[in-house]
Enzyme design. Structure first.
Site, PDB file in Angstrom:
ATOM      1  N   ASP A 157       0.807  -1.228   0.000  1.00  0.00           N
ATOM      2  CA  ASP A 157       0.000   0.000   0.000  1.00  0.00           C
ATOM      3  C   ASP A 157       0.838   1.274   0.000  1.00  0.00           C
ATOM      4  O   ASP A 157       0.447   2.289   0.584  1.00  0.00           O
ATOM      5  CB  ASP A 157      -0.968   0.015   1.203  1.00  0.00           C
ATOM      6  CG  ASP A 157      -1.850  -1.216   1.231  1.00  0.00           C
ATOM      7  OD1 ASP A 157      -2.190  -1.701   0.144  1.00  0.00           O
ATOM      8  OD2 ASP A 157      -2.183  -1.676   2.329  1.00  0.00           O
ATOM      9  N   LYS A 203       1.897   2.087  -5.109  1.00  0.00           N
ATOM     10  CA  LYS A 203       2.485   1.529  -6.341  1.00  0.00           C
ATOM     11  C   LYS A 203       1.603   1.853  -7.542  1.00  0.00           C
ATOM     12  O   LYS A 203       2.093   2.193  -8.618  1.00  0.00           O
ATOM     13  CB  LYS A 203       2.624  -0.005  -6.214  1.00  0.00           C
ATOM     14  CG  LYS A 203       3.584  -0.446  -5.121  1.00  0.00           C
ATOM     15  CD  LYS A 203       3.623  -1.951  -4.968  1.00  0.00           C
ATOM     16  CE  LYS A 203       2.401  -2.563  -4.342  1.00  0.00           C
ATOM     17  NZ  LYS A 203       2.163  -2.223  -2.927  1.00  0.00           N
ATOM     18  N   GLY A 260      -4.439  -4.404  -3.692  1.00  0.00           N
ATOM     19  CA  GLY A 260      -5.427  -3.361  -3.978  1.00  0.00           C
ATOM     20  C   GLY A 260      -4.663  -2.115  -4.369  1.00  0.00           C
ATOM     21  O   GLY A 260      -3.990  -1.521  -3.533  1.00  0.00           O
ATOM     22  N   HIS A 261      -4.705  -1.776  -5.646  1.00  0.00           N
ATOM     23  CA  HIS A 261      -3.936  -0.628  -6.133  1.00  0.00           C
ATOM     24  C   HIS A 261      -4.905   0.460  -6.575  1.00  0.00           C
ATOM     25  O   HIS A 261      -5.725   0.251  -7.458  1.00  0.00           O
ATOM     26  CB  HIS A 261      -3.029  -1.049  -7.299  1.00  0.00           C
ATOM     27  CG  HIS A 261      -2.064  -2.148  -6.923  1.00  0.00           C
ATOM     28  ND1 HIS A 261      -1.336  -2.844  -7.839  1.00  0.00           N
ATOM     29  CD2 HIS A 261      -1.710  -2.644  -5.719  1.00  0.00           C
ATOM     30  CE1 HIS A 261      -0.579  -3.732  -7.214  1.00  0.00           C
ATOM     31  NE2 HIS A 261      -0.800  -3.634  -5.924  1.00  0.00           N
ATOM     32  N   GLN A 291       2.004  -6.328  -3.376  1.00  0.00           N
ATOM     33  CA  GLN A 291       2.532  -6.526  -2.018  1.00  0.00           C
ATOM     34  C   GLN A 291       3.883  -5.792  -1.879  1.00  0.00           C
ATOM     35  O   GLN A 291       4.079  -4.796  -2.546  1.00  0.00           O
ATOM     36  CB  GLN A 291       2.673  -8.014  -1.681  1.00  0.00           C
ATOM     37  CG  GLN A 291       1.355  -8.719  -1.421  1.00  0.00           C
ATOM     38  CD  GLN A 291       0.586  -9.088  -2.668  1.00  0.00           C
ATOM     39  OE1 GLN A 291       1.122  -9.681  -3.586  1.00  0.00           O
ATOM     40  NE2 GLN A 291      -0.677  -8.746  -2.712  1.00  0.00           N
TER      41      GLN A 291
HETATM   42  P1  GDP Z   1      -0.657   0.257  -3.582  1.00  0.00           P
HETATM   43  O1  GDP Z   1      -1.279  -1.002  -3.102  1.00  0.00           O
HETATM   44  O2  GDP Z   1       0.803   0.305  -3.320  1.00  0.00           O
HETATM   45  O3  GDP Z   1      -0.982   0.581  -5.011  1.00  0.00           O
HETATM   46  O4  GDP Z   1      -1.281   1.433  -2.690  1.00  0.00           O
HETATM   47  P2  GDP Z   1      -2.848   1.609  -2.273  1.00  0.00           P
HETATM   48  O5  GDP Z   1      -3.596   2.080  -3.448  1.00  0.00           O
HETATM   49  O6  GDP Z   1      -3.332   0.404  -1.567  1.00  0.00           O
HETATM   50  O7  GDP Z   1      -2.719   2.730  -1.167  1.00  0.00           O
HETATM   51  C1  GDP Z   1      -2.102   3.968  -1.431  1.00  0.00           C
HETATM   52  C2  GDP Z   1      -3.086   5.077  -1.088  1.00  0.00           C
HETATM   53  O8  GDP Z   1      -2.401   6.304  -1.053  1.00  0.00           O
HETATM   54  C3  GDP Z   1      -4.156   5.240  -2.141  1.00  0.00           C
HETATM   55  O9  GDP Z   1      -5.339   5.655  -1.516  1.00  0.00           O
HETATM   56  C4  GDP Z   1      -3.613   6.352  -3.035  1.00  0.00           C
HETATM   57  O10 GDP Z   1      -4.633   7.070  -3.690  1.00  0.00           O
HETATM   58  C5  GDP Z   1      -2.932   7.201  -2.021  1.00  0.00           C
HETATM   59  N1  GDP Z   1      -1.769   7.975  -2.512  1.00  0.00           N
HETATM   60  C6  GDP Z   1      -0.777   7.570  -3.340  1.00  0.00           C
HETATM   61  N2  GDP Z   1       0.172   8.520  -3.428  1.00  0.00           N
HETATM   62  C7  GDP Z   1      -0.219   9.546  -2.643  1.00  0.00           C
HETATM   63  C8  GDP Z   1       0.352  10.817  -2.298  1.00  0.00           C
HETATM   64  O11 GDP Z   1       1.438  11.191  -2.724  1.00  0.00           O
HETATM   65  N3  GDP Z   1      -0.379  11.597  -1.424  1.00  0.00           N
HETATM   66  C9  GDP Z   1      -1.582  11.213  -0.916  1.00  0.00           C
HETATM   67  N4  GDP Z   1      -2.212  12.034  -0.091  1.00  0.00           N
HETATM   68  N5  GDP Z   1      -2.139  10.035  -1.240  1.00  0.00           N
HETATM   69  C10 GDP Z   1      -1.466   9.211  -2.063  1.00  0.00           C
HETATM   70  P1  IMO Z   2      -0.812  -4.290  -2.193  1.00  0.00           P
HETATM   71  O1  IMO Z   2      -0.401  -4.852  -3.523  1.00  0.00           O
HETATM   72  C1  IMO Z   2      -1.007  -4.615   2.144  1.00  0.00           C
HETATM   73  C2  IMO Z   2      -0.885  -8.618   3.870  1.00  0.00           C
HETATM   74  C3  IMO Z   2      -2.145  -8.973   4.639  1.00  0.00           C
HETATM   75  C4  IMO Z   2      -1.546  -9.890   5.708  1.00  0.00           C
HETATM   76  C5  IMO Z   2      -0.474 -10.631   4.931  1.00  0.00           C
HETATM   77  C6  IMO Z   2      -0.905 -11.998   4.430  1.00  0.00           C
HETATM   78  O2  IMO Z   2      -2.094  -3.554  -2.214  1.00  0.00           O
HETATM   79  O3  IMO Z   2       0.303  -3.536  -1.573  1.00  0.00           O
HETATM   80  P2  IMO Z   2      -2.510 -12.749   2.435  1.00  0.00           P
HETATM   81  O4  IMO Z   2      -3.956 -12.491   2.196  1.00  0.00           O
HETATM   82  O5  IMO Z   2      -1.616 -12.279   1.343  1.00  0.00           O
HETATM   83  O6  IMO Z   2      -2.205 -14.174   2.802  1.00  0.00           O
HETATM   84  O7  IMO Z   2      -2.155 -11.894   3.762  1.00  0.00           O
HETATM   85  O8  IMO Z   2      -0.125  -9.817   3.827  1.00  0.00           O
HETATM   86  N1  IMO Z   2      -1.102  -8.168   2.468  1.00  0.00           N
HETATM   87  C7  IMO Z   2      -1.099  -6.896   2.092  1.00  0.00           C
HETATM   88  N2  IMO Z   2      -0.993  -5.761   2.834  1.00  0.00           N
HETATM   89  N3  IMO Z   2      -1.075  -4.533   0.793  1.00  0.00           N
HETATM   90  C8  IMO Z   2      -1.156  -5.650   0.040  1.00  0.00           C
HETATM   91  O9  IMO Z   2      -1.121  -5.617  -1.308  1.00  0.00           O
HETATM   92  C9  IMO Z   2      -1.207  -6.898   0.685  1.00  0.00           C
HETATM   93  N4  IMO Z   2      -1.307  -8.174   0.268  1.00  0.00           N
HETATM   94  C10 IMO Z   2      -1.224  -8.941   1.366  1.00  0.00           C
HETATM   95  O10 IMO Z   2      -2.758  -7.847   5.186  1.00  0.00           O
HETATM   96  O11 IMO Z   2      -0.917  -9.119   6.696  1.00  0.00           O
HETATM   97 MG    MG Z   3      -2.771  -1.656  -1.792  1.00  0.00          MG
END
Ligand code: GDP
Ligand code: IMO
Ligand code: MG
Length: 422
Positions: free
Chosen positions: A14, A17, A41-42, A222
């Site tokens: 999270d 990416k 979840g991206h 991840q």
């Molecule tokens: P990922 O799994 O690595 O793609 O990240 P997620 O989407 O799960 O979580 C990142 C969160 O941060 C999302 O809600 C993005 O919209 C938000 N985000 C990404 N870059 C920035 C930033 O520079 N500033 C802020 N405020 N939010 C950001």
């Molecule tokens: P993105 O791509 C954050 C974490 C789960 C748990 C552990 C094992 O959005 O960054 P699993 O269901 O994979 O067996 O869970 O890994 N986890 C993540 N945490 N972002 C993710 O993906 C994750 N994918 C798995 O919360 O701690």
């Molecule tokens: Mg994510």
């Protein structure tokens, strides 16, 4: 771009990416997911519209960029079809989506098993996403997994029947409901028919693209500290979200990889259980969570929040051969007047700047922090690193110095445009 560039998560996932991939995909011909499954979840924010990708490479938002689900991914067909429908309802074509013949399928018994295993762990639970990821990878390695090529073939009935028979024995032993093989076969055959036109030998496809001079972007899911080998085991996921997983999850060779971007936030967050030395389980963590909207994209769980850990980041840079950093949420951290970053681990008086993934060791450590001035003000419209406030520049410079890698992207807000490209 190089022939193949890679985007990887650095900490516990999270890091944003999706946002970096969204930009880089505009320079690429192909975006490929390499490992993990719908546990990912991206998020990408485009003109006020929020897209959440779980299985489809987020690069698909870039017009003309082909999207590939590589062999290293475990695919939940139901979730994939939902995601395809959601994109199409927003006018985004999925004609350019290809699914590897060798990817494995996540079936209902994997999800049931994920939940059962978590319940049995009791206080030692991992906090999985309950998407069946661990059990699907277990079956892959036990060699009873079902690959996409078998999922779309007449072999599926027999394979799934055999598996359900075996899994039902376990469910029965635990007093759980069992699965009806016929019902699963009927439901999943429909999914197979929908997905069939997208199924190809992606290994040869990717190499043909390389031969044609096309640029490939590998989309990590991840992150390193969740890696089954290099993460804080057992509080990890069941795949290799690190650089090695890029090759094994696609069939691409190491020699073609150019840039390896490590994505992080200007602070740290985690969902699920496990050690997190710089966690701020207090007002600071609560403030980060609210300012950064730190709630899971996949499970909606509140994320644990804390300060950036430079000791861990140095380890991540080493493991993956990171060539450039993408630091998101500089806007969020800039709300604080004082910012901390961990620059050492103190273990009973012994100071180390080398990260260890041993969970007992981490629990016994206290972090050594360096403090920085914050109060960056509104940086969301800034487009050059030079124009950032002095305090933000000092923070970024220290991160670069500590890990020896330059910053290439700076996130200044959640929106697609809110980013400085260095
Ligand atoms: P990922 O799994 O690595 O793609 O990240 P997620 O989407 O799960 O979580 C990142 C969160 O941060 C999302 O809600 C993005 O919209 C938000 N985000 C990404 N870059 C920035 C930033 O520079 N500033 C802020 N405020 N939010 C950001
Ligand atoms: P993105 O791509 C954050 C974490 C789960 C748990 C552990 C094992 O959005 O960054 P699993 O269901 O994979 O067996 O869970 O890994 N986890 C993540 N945490 N972002 C993710 O993906 C994750 N994918 C798995 O919360 O701690
Ligand atoms: Mg994510």
């Amino acid at each position: 771009m190089s022939k193949v560039d890679v985007v990887l998560g650095t900490f516990f996932g999270d890091e944003g990416k999706g946002k970096i991939i969204d930009y880089l995909a505009t320079k690429a011909d192909v975006a490929v997911r390499c490992s993990g499954g719908s546990n990912a979840g991206h998020t990408i924010n485009v003109n006020g519209k929020k897209y959440a990708f779980h299985l489809i490479p987020s690069g698909i938002l870039s017009e003309n960029t082909k999207a590939i689900i590589g062999n290293g991914v475990v695919v939940d067909p139901k979730i994939l079809i939902e995601e395809m429908n959601e994109l199409e309802s927003n006018g985004i074509s999925v004609d350019n989506l290809y699914i590897s013949t060798k990817a494995h399928i996540v079936l209902p018994y994997h999800i049931m098993m994920d939940k059962l295993l978590e319940q049995n762990r009791g206080n030692n639970k991992i906090g999985t996403t309950a998407r069946g990821i661990g059990p699907a990878y277990c079956d892959k390695y036990e060699r009873c997994g079902i690959r996409v090529e078998d999922f779309i073939s007449p072999k599926f009935d027999e394979l799934v029947r055999r598996n359900i028979e075996n899994k039902n024995k376990i469910f029965k032993a635990y007093g759980y409901e069992t699965l009806d093989a016929d019902a699963v076969i009927n439901e999943y055959k429909n999914y197979a028919n929908i997905l069939k036109p997208h199924v190809v030998d992606t290994v040869n496809l990717l190499h043909d693209y390389l031969d044609e001079g096309k640029k490939i972007l590998c989309e990590g899911a991840q992150a390193t500290l969740l890696d089954i080998d290099f993460g804080t085991y057992p509080f990890v996921t069941s795949s290799n979200p690190t650089i090695g997983g890029i090759c094994t999850g696609t069939g691409l060779g190491a020699k073609d990889i150019g840039e390896v971007y490590g994505v992080l936030k200007a602070y740290a967050s985690k969902v699920g259980e496990g050690p997190f030395l710089t966690e701020q389980d207090n007002e600071i963590g609560d403030t980060i969570r609210e300012l950064g909207h730190e709630y899971g994209t996949t499970t909606k769980r509140p994320r644990r929040c804390g300060w950036l850990d430079l000791v861990a980041l140095k380890y991540v840079v080493r493991i993956n051969g990171i060539t450039g950093l993408a630091i998101n949420h500089m806007d969020t951290i800039g709300h604080f007047s004082k910012i901390k970053a961990c620059v050492g681990y103190n273990h009973n008086g012994e100071i180390s700047t080398n990260y260890s993934t041993n969970v007992d060791y981490i629990k016994e450590c206290t972090p050594i922090y360096e403090e920085f001035d914050g109060d960056f003000g509104d940086i969301s419209k800034i487009k050059s690193r030079e124009d950032l406030p002095e305090n933000a520049k000092i923070y970024l410079k220290r991160i670069e110095e500590f890990v020896g890698v330059p910053v290439k992207f700076i996130g200044t807000g959640a929106g697609r445009e809110e980013m400085i490209i260095c």
